[in-house]
Design an enzyme around this catalytic site. Structure first.
Site, PDB file in Angstrom:
ATOM      1  N   GLY A 171      39.962  63.543  89.001  1.00 42.47           N
ATOM      2  CA  GLY A 171      39.312  64.683  88.533  1.00 42.47           C
ATOM      3  C   GLY A 171      39.053  65.644  89.640  1.00 42.47           C
ATOM      4  O   GLY A 171      40.353  66.002  90.011  1.00 42.47           O
ATOM      5  N   GLY A 172      37.996  66.199  90.075  1.00 44.30           N
ATOM      6  CA  GLY A 172      38.204  67.967  91.132  1.00 44.30           C
ATOM      7  C   GLY A 172      38.657  66.795  92.086  1.00 44.30           C
ATOM      8  O   GLY A 172      39.852  68.742  92.924  1.00 44.30           O
ATOM      9  N   GLY A 405      72.451  86.857  85.008  1.00 44.37           N
ATOM     10  CA  GLY A 405      71.491  86.991  85.496  1.00 44.37           C
ATOM     11  C   GLY A 405      70.944  85.659  87.001  1.00 44.37           C
ATOM     12  O   GLY A 405      70.793  85.898  87.832  1.00 44.37           O
ATOM     13  N   ALA A 406      71.805  84.363  86.907  1.00 46.95           N
ATOM     14  CA  ALA A 406      71.817  83.318  87.387  1.00 46.95           C
ATOM     15  C   ALA A 406      72.838  84.370  89.066  1.00 46.95           C
ATOM     16  O   ALA A 406      72.485  83.610  90.306  1.00 46.95           O
ATOM     17  CB  ALA A 406      72.518  81.887  87.660  1.00 46.95           C
TER      18      ALA A 406
HETATM   19  C1  HXC Z   1      29.790  57.105  94.413  1.00 48.48           C
HETATM   20  C2  HXC Z   1      31.724  55.453  94.093  1.00 48.48           C
HETATM   21  C3  HXC Z   1      32.283  56.217  93.883  1.00 48.48           C
HETATM   22  C4  HXC Z   1      31.747  57.807  92.906  1.00 48.48           C
HETATM   23  C5  HXC Z   1      32.850  54.323  92.795  1.00 48.48           C
HETATM   24  N1  HXC Z   1      32.035  54.200  93.899  1.00 48.48           N
HETATM   25  N2  HXC Z   1      33.580  55.918  93.397  1.00 48.48           N
HETATM   26  N3  HXC Z   1      29.796  55.840  94.158  1.00 48.48           N
HETATM   27  N4  HXC Z   1      30.185  57.803  93.662  1.00 48.48           N
HETATM   28  N5  HXC Z   1      32.510  58.850  92.900  1.00 48.48           N
HETATM   29  C6  HXC Z   1      31.689  52.969  95.118  1.00 48.48           C
HETATM   30  C7  HXC Z   1      31.263  52.138  93.914  1.00 48.48           C
HETATM   31  O1  HXC Z   1      29.746  51.988  93.303  1.00 48.48           O
HETATM   32  C8  HXC Z   1      31.181  50.800  94.471  1.00 48.48           C
HETATM   33  O2  HXC Z   1      30.143  50.580  95.484  1.00 48.48           O
HETATM   34  C9  HXC Z   1      32.032  51.237  95.362  1.00 48.48           C
HETATM   35  O3  HXC Z   1      32.515  52.685  95.283  1.00 48.48           O
HETATM   36  C10 HXC Z   1      33.696  51.218  95.004  1.00 48.48           C
HETATM   37  O4  HXC Z   1      33.880  50.985  93.993  1.00 48.48           O
HETATM   38  P1  HXC Z   1      34.817  49.838  92.928  1.00 48.48           P
HETATM   39  O5  HXC Z   1      34.140  50.872  91.654  1.00 48.48           O
HETATM   40  O6  HXC Z   1      34.570  48.797  93.127  1.00 48.48           O
HETATM   41  O7  HXC Z   1      36.486  49.636  93.623  1.00 48.48           O
HETATM   42  P2  HXC Z   1      37.437  50.265  92.795  1.00 48.48           P
HETATM   43  O8  HXC Z   1      37.445  48.982  91.216  1.00 48.48           O
HETATM   44  O9  HXC Z   1      39.263  49.895  93.390  1.00 48.48           O
HETATM   45  O10 HXC Z   1      37.832  51.367  91.802  1.00 48.48           O
HETATM   46  C11 HXC Z   1      37.830  52.522  92.615  1.00 48.48           C
HETATM   47  C12 HXC Z   1      37.295  53.204  91.643  1.00 48.48           C
HETATM   48  C13 HXC Z   1      36.057  53.383  90.733  1.00 48.48           C
HETATM   49  C14 HXC Z   1      38.622  53.869  90.034  1.00 48.48           C
HETATM   50  C15 HXC Z   1      37.579  54.952  91.931  1.00 48.48           C
HETATM   51  O11 HXC Z   1      35.399  53.146  92.015  1.00 48.48           O
HETATM   52  C16 HXC Z   1      35.961  54.610  89.285  1.00 48.48           C
HETATM   53  O12 HXC Z   1      36.741  54.735  88.653  1.00 48.48           O
HETATM   54  N6  HXC Z   1      34.669  55.414  90.328  1.00 48.48           N
HETATM   55  C17 HXC Z   1      35.047  56.885  89.061  1.00 48.48           C
HETATM   56  C18 HXC Z   1      35.653  57.846  89.385  1.00 48.48           C
HETATM   57  C19 HXC Z   1      35.334  59.206  89.355  1.00 48.48           C
HETATM   58  O13 HXC Z   1      34.869  58.868  87.609  1.00 48.48           O
HETATM   59  N7  HXC Z   1      34.785  60.266  89.777  1.00 48.48           N
HETATM   60  C20 HXC Z   1      33.954  61.289  89.465  1.00 48.48           C
HETATM   61  C21 HXC Z   1      34.736  61.931  89.256  1.00 48.48           C
HETATM   62  S1  HXC Z   1      34.877  63.823  88.323  1.00 48.48           S
HETATM   63  P3  HXC Z   1      29.581  49.149  95.561  1.00 48.48           P
HETATM   64  O14 HXC Z   1      27.652  49.821  96.559  1.00 48.48           O
HETATM   65  O15 HXC Z   1      29.325  48.381  94.325  1.00 48.48           O
HETATM   66  O16 HXC Z   1      30.507  48.765  96.734  1.00 48.48           O
HETATM   67  C22 HXC Z   1      34.902  64.426  90.172  1.00 48.48           C
HETATM   68  C23 HXC Z   1      34.358  66.241  90.158  1.00 48.48           C
HETATM   69  C24 HXC Z   1      35.037  66.315  91.185  1.00 48.48           C
HETATM   70  O17 HXC Z   1      35.634  63.838  91.204  1.00 48.48           O
HETATM   71  C25 HXC Z   1      35.373  68.071  90.598  1.00 48.48           C
HETATM   72  C26 HXC Z   1      35.048  69.129  91.690  1.00 48.48           C
HETATM   73  C27 HXC Z   1      35.874  70.303  91.351  1.00 48.48           C
END
Ligand code: HXC
Length: 515
Positions: A171-172, A405-406
């Protein structure tokens, strides 16, 4: 006698032990083929030098808890230490704490250490392994990203900024790395704006993490990543290597190393590496290795836009940036990606006081609709802009072809190239002899008794009169024609004479580098 501090120290130790993370978290990382946040810092920094700060920061939601929180540090380790004896600031996200996700305090820690790096004029390295914006902290998390981006922009050109992607970066979150000078990825890491599930929902397409944004994709296809490594360990050693070529900040010179390689060493091998027949390809990296100190060349963007080779090396102990056409790929023509790659590298060198050495062997631009539609005009302009803007010493050697040009765009006298050389076999002209004769003498050739013989005669005449380095030398557009074997010693003399260059831009708010 019992220490009066005992209870206090015990409480502190309890908190620090929690902040240190658990063996389970480390094992989980190992199971994924990755290292823990702390193991990474231990490999990156000189042994025992990493010094943590903000160890006891808690997430906003747990700020008032009394010491039993499992969230000390808020999922990121920040601090400073030395790399080969030089100070560097860093952050390292702990995937074991809420997925390394970025909350408000986590962001504040990163911004704090970035601002320290700016204040004390030292490089900043961000180790990324994070699930992105911490969902439960909502907009506080997004605002945190914005503060990091802003700090990245402010630090740009002031201190070297390196982003190391060692797990997810989604994401961001991708935009902080994209704003930094060098991005490193491992084969076991990935970056994307929209994840596979979004692609599936919106585009009805199945795509894996690796296909969408794995380390290989970003190192070869998109150019987002400058370096690709097999695993965490190899990657962190490469980061240490790169730091050795960069100054601590824009006011410093890059680190000089007392040279071992003879500055007067001749390179007769160049005369067999480069075929005189300008239609024959060769690997320009062999030319670079022959010229630079000890043959050591740290190539940047090795897998992307391979028709342009860029990277760092030393000449008589001084760090230099090399920009070279690669005759082995697309005949060394310039295309959109090659221009972007060269332009960014030139600007990076210029920002950090690294002289630029250009090796030209270029037949011109890659022709075609794809290039025109993709905007070779505006993208090629970026390279001109970068060369013109650069105030570091600009040296150049034409080893074979320099057409059209290069010629103008790559470090020419018109763009205030400092000392420019050509080998005696160089072909420097608006276009190749065949093309020129076709345009200029079409009628004459058609009317001739033996058109083919007349065409050959005119081609030979053109080559004799225009297509050699002496026309350029006669006008002072190159500073000398040199023997190929003298290239290293000539460049070292030129470098030493120009290291004291002082050029300033005229005052303006900022220029408008082409989009
Ligand atoms: C809160 C999160 C989290 C998140 C993971 N966790 N991502 N908690 N916010 N974004 C937590 C899980 O709930 C879990 O907690 C622990 O971290 C481990 O995650 P798993 O999924 O079990 O691990 P894994 O299988 O290794 O997968 C990792 C992952 C997946 C691929 C990163 O967790 C995932 O897809 N997360 C969401 C990604 C996402 O959509 N992020 C937001 C993007 S938008 P527990 O308690 O169960 O251990 C964004 C916008 C930013 O970032 C904009 C900025 C301008």
């Amino acid at each position: 006698m019992e220490s009066t501090f005992e209870t206090y120290v015990a409480r502190l130790r309890e908190r620090k032990a929690i902040a240190a993370g658990t063996a389970k978290e480390t094992e989980a990382q190992h199971a994924k083929g990755r290292l823990s946040a702390r193991e990474r810092l231990d490999l990156l920094f000189d042994p025992g030098t990493f010094t943590e700060i903000d160890t006891l920061v808690l997430p906003r939601t747990e700020r008032y808890l009394d010491g039993r929180s499992s969230r000390y540090g808020d999922g990121v380790i920040t601090g400073f230490g030395t790399i080969n004896g030089r100070h560097v600031f860093a952050s390292s996200q702990a995937a074991g704490v809420m997925g390394g996700s970025l909350g408000e305090m986590h962001a504040n820690k990163i911004v704090k250490v970035m601002r320290m790096a700016m204040t004390y004029g030292a490089p900043f390295i961000a180790l990324n392994d994070s699930g992105g914006a911490r969902i439960q902290e909502g907009v506080d998390s997004l605002a945190g990203y914005a503060r990091i981006f802003d700090a990245n922009c402010e630090a740009s050109g002031v201190i070297p900024q390196l982003s190391i992607i060692l797990g997810p970066c989604a994401g961001g979150a991708v935009y902080s790395p994209a704003l930094t000078d060098f991005v490193f990825m491992t084969e076991n890491s990935y970056m994307f704006i929209t994840g596979p599930e979004v692609v599936r929902a919106v585009m009805q397409e199945q795509v894996s993490f690796e296909e969408l944004g794995g380390g290989l994709i970003h190192s070869k296809e998109s150019g987002v990543s400058h370096f690709l490594s097999k695993d965490d360990r190899e990657c962190l050693l490469l980061v240490r290597d790169l730091i050795g070529y960069l100054p601590s900040n824009n006011m410093d010179d890059p680190p000089y190393i007392l040279p071992v390689d003879d500055p007067n060493r001749r390179c007769p091998e160049l005369e067999s590496i480069v075929p005189v027949d300008s239609h024959k390809p060769y690997d320009v990296r062999q030319v670079i290795a022959a010229i630079v100190d000890d043959g050591r060349f740290l190539e940047v963007h090795q897998l992307w836009a391979e028709n342009m080779v860029v990277g760092l090396a030393r000449l008589n102990g001084y760090v230099v940036g090399l920009v070279a056409n690669q005759p082995n790929v697309l005949a060394g023509t310039i295309d959109i990606n090659a221009s972007i790659k060269a332009a960014h590298f030139i600007r990076t060198c210029d920002a950090f006081n690294i002289p630029i050495i250009t090796l030209q062997d270029v037949p011109g631009f890659l022709p075609g609709r794809h290039q025109e539609y993709g905007g070779i005009i505006r993208n090629g302009a970026r390279m001109i802009y970068a060369y013109s803007e650069a105030t570091v010493p600009k040296l150049m050697v034409i080893t074979r072809k320099s057409y059209g040009g290069a010629y103008c765009m790559m470090s020419s006298k018109g763009l205030r190239g400092d000392l420019l050389y050509a080998w005696p076999n160089a072909e420097i002209a608006v276009m190749g002899a065949e093309g020129a004769v076709n345009v200029l003498f079409k009628k004459e050739v058609t009317a001739a008794e033996d058109p083919e013989a007349r065409r050959r005669e005119l081609v030979a005449d053109y080559e004799e009169r225009f297509n050699n380095p002496y026309v350029c030398a006669a006008r002072g557009l190159i500073d000398d024609v040199i023997e190929p074997r003298d290239t290293r010693r000539v460049l070292i003399r030129a470098l030493q004479a120009t290291l004291s260059k002082r050029e300033r831009h005229t005052g303006k708010k900022h220029g408008l580098s082409p989009a």
